[in-house]
Scaffold this active site. Structure first.
Site, PDB file in Angstrom:
ATOM      1  N   LYS A  57      24.208  60.052 -44.204  1.00 31.65           N
ATOM      2  CA  LYS A  57      24.319  60.885 -42.991  1.00 31.65           C
ATOM      3  C   LYS A  57      25.785  61.262 -42.785  1.00 31.65           C
ATOM      4  O   LYS A  57      26.469  60.769 -41.878  1.00 31.65           O
ATOM      5  CB  LYS A  57      23.732  60.135 -41.789  1.00 31.65           C
ATOM      6  CG  LYS A  57      23.338  61.071 -40.653  1.00 31.65           C
ATOM      7  CD  LYS A  57      22.364  60.403 -39.722  1.00 31.65           C
ATOM      8  CE  LYS A  57      22.144  61.160 -38.436  1.00 31.65           C
ATOM      9  NZ  LYS A  57      21.706  62.534 -38.571  1.00 31.65           N
TER      10      LYS A  57
ATOM     11  N   TYR B 111      27.787  59.736 -39.336  1.00 31.79           N
ATOM     12  CA  TYR B 111      27.449  59.734 -37.913  1.00 31.79           C
ATOM     13  C   TYR B 111      26.023  59.271 -37.712  1.00 31.79           C
ATOM     14  O   TYR B 111      25.246  59.145 -38.674  1.00 31.79           O
ATOM     15  CB  TYR B 111      27.660  61.132 -37.311  1.00 31.79           C
ATOM     16  CG  TYR B 111      26.604  62.145 -37.711  1.00 31.79           C
ATOM     17  CD1 TYR B 111      26.568  62.671 -38.996  1.00 31.79           C
ATOM     18  CD2 TYR B 111      25.620  62.545 -36.815  1.00 31.79           C
ATOM     19  CE1 TYR B 111      25.596  63.590 -39.363  1.00 31.79           C
ATOM     20  CE2 TYR B 111      24.639  63.467 -37.174  1.00 31.79           C
ATOM     21  CZ  TYR B 111      24.630  63.981 -38.446  1.00 31.79           C
ATOM     22  OH  TYR B 111      23.669  64.878 -38.810  1.00 31.79           O
TER      23      TYR B 111
HETATM   24  N1  PMP Z   1      17.240  65.368 -41.867  1.00 31.10           N
HETATM   25  C1  PMP Z   1      18.451  65.802 -41.480  1.00 31.10           C
HETATM   26  C2  PMP Z   1      19.250  66.647 -42.410  1.00 31.10           C
HETATM   27  C3  PMP Z   1      18.950  65.469 -40.213  1.00 31.10           C
HETATM   28  O1  PMP Z   1      20.166  65.882 -39.822  1.00 31.10           O
HETATM   29  C4  PMP Z   1      18.147  64.701 -39.329  1.00 31.10           C
HETATM   30  C5  PMP Z   1      18.620  64.391 -37.939  1.00 31.10           C
HETATM   31  N2  PMP Z   1      19.667  63.521 -37.909  1.00 31.10           N
HETATM   32  C6  PMP Z   1      16.896  64.271 -39.775  1.00 31.10           C
HETATM   33  C7  PMP Z   1      16.471  64.619 -41.054  1.00 31.10           C
HETATM   34  C8  PMP Z   1      16.012  63.435 -38.912  1.00 31.10           C
HETATM   35  O2  PMP Z   1      16.515  62.122 -38.792  1.00 31.10           O
HETATM   36  P1  PMP Z   1      16.254  61.229 -37.509  1.00 31.10           P
HETATM   37  O3  PMP Z   1      14.775  61.203 -37.302  1.00 31.10           O
HETATM   38  O4  PMP Z   1      16.793  59.906 -37.875  1.00 31.10           O
HETATM   39  O5  PMP Z   1      16.974  61.866 -36.371  1.00 31.10           O
END
Ligand code: PMP
Length: 289
Positions: free
Chosen positions: A147, A33
């Site tokens: 992700k 996602y």
């Molecule tokens: N680490 C994890 C485990 C996350 O779920 C997220 C948020 N998606 C992030 C870091 C931060 O990523 P981003 O800045 O791309 O939202």
């Protein structure tokens, strides 16, 4: 106005938007996602999010459901139909629908779901006063760079944090060092004004916000250092913060029972907050052109 979701080629009222019971995302968490922020009607960092989506899909050998151009049209259409100017777009791709069997199905088509919702970025108390985090054991698998929708350890960590009266949990690896938050990247600032965050590896998600903040810190001439840090080191930091698409930059003023600095968001964190707000406004203007 009722919300509209995109589900496998159709725009459906949110309450009727459903996937098949044998969708592999539902049965095996066999999917990935992205969450993209919408500010002033523009998507913030759309390309890096879509690049990361492609990477996650490739790592799991799931074919992209469509080309990037077509996907971008759908993202905008979901935004438009939901009248979202400030909020979040969620998109999820699973390996598709197939009779339940662990092995990859021979013919399943990847399934795509896109939703959008209004959400103002965190403001007021959380940003002005900072939030607390608690440290918990990192019990995740060894590919946290993907992700994946398999988020149970993150869900449990977040709930542990809320139950302890904190905003989030910072997960701690077997080596005693902090990996990241339940849905965010972790940062500390030392007495020597070093801005420290963990380098990208299979142990963390390489946050898109993290990358933007890294670039801003460097442009500003701050001393940016990529390395892992221990819980003890984090607790002796003068400032700390977390970054994510939905939280942007959120000052962290307490780790477990330890108050950082004077217990208020520190000057470098506040500076990065201002720089990031300007960065978002630039994204907004670019989208409007
Ligand atoms: N680490 C994890 C485990 C996350 O779920 C997220 C948020 N998606 C992030 C870091 C931060 O990523 P981003 O800045 O791309 O939202």
């Amino acid at each position: 106005m009722s919300r509209i979701a995109y589900v496998n080629g159709r725009y459906l009222p949110h309450r009727r938007a459903a996937v098949h019971v044998e969708d592999r995302g539902y049965q095996f968490a066999d999917g990935v996602y992205e969450v993209i922020a919408v500010r002033g009607g523009g998507l913030v960092d759309e390309e890096p999010h879509l690049d990361r989506l492609d990477r996650s899909l490739a790592e799991l050998r799931i074919a992209p459901p469509m080309g990037r151009g077509a996907l971008k049209v759908i993202l905008r259409e979901v935004m438009r139909r939901n009248l979202v100017r400030d909020g979040m777009i969620y998109l999820q791709v699973s390996r598709g629908v197939a009779p339940r069997d662990h092995s990859f199905p021979a013919r399943a088509r990847p399934a795509l779901v896109v939703t959008a919702r209004h959400k103002q970025p965190p403001a007021g108390a959380a940003v002005e006063q900072g939030v607390g985090v608690v440290t918990v054991e990192d019990i995740r698998w060894k590919r946290c760079d993907i992700k994946s929708v398999s988020l149970l350890p993150n869900v449990l960590a977040k709930q542990d944090a809320l139950d302890a009266g904190a905003f989030d949990a910072w997960m701690v690896g077997a080596d005693g060092r902090i990996t990241e938050g339940s849905a965010s990247n972790a940062w500390i600032i030392t007495k020597g004004r070093e801005v420290i965050t963990r380098p990208p590896s299979q142990e963390i998600l390489d946050g898109v916000t993290r990358r933007a903040v890294k670039a801003l810190a460097r442009q500003e001439g701050l001393s940016y250092v990529e390395r892992a840090f221990s819980v003890a080191e984090a607790k002796s930091a003068t400032e700390a913060f977390l970054t994510s698409t939905s939280a942007r930059i959120l000052p962290v003023t307490r780790i477990d029972d330890v108050r950082l600095g004077d217990g208020k968001p520190g000057p470098l964190t506040r500076k990065l907050l201002r720089l990031y707000a300007d960065y978002e406004r630039r994204a907004e203007r670019a989208a409007a052109e």
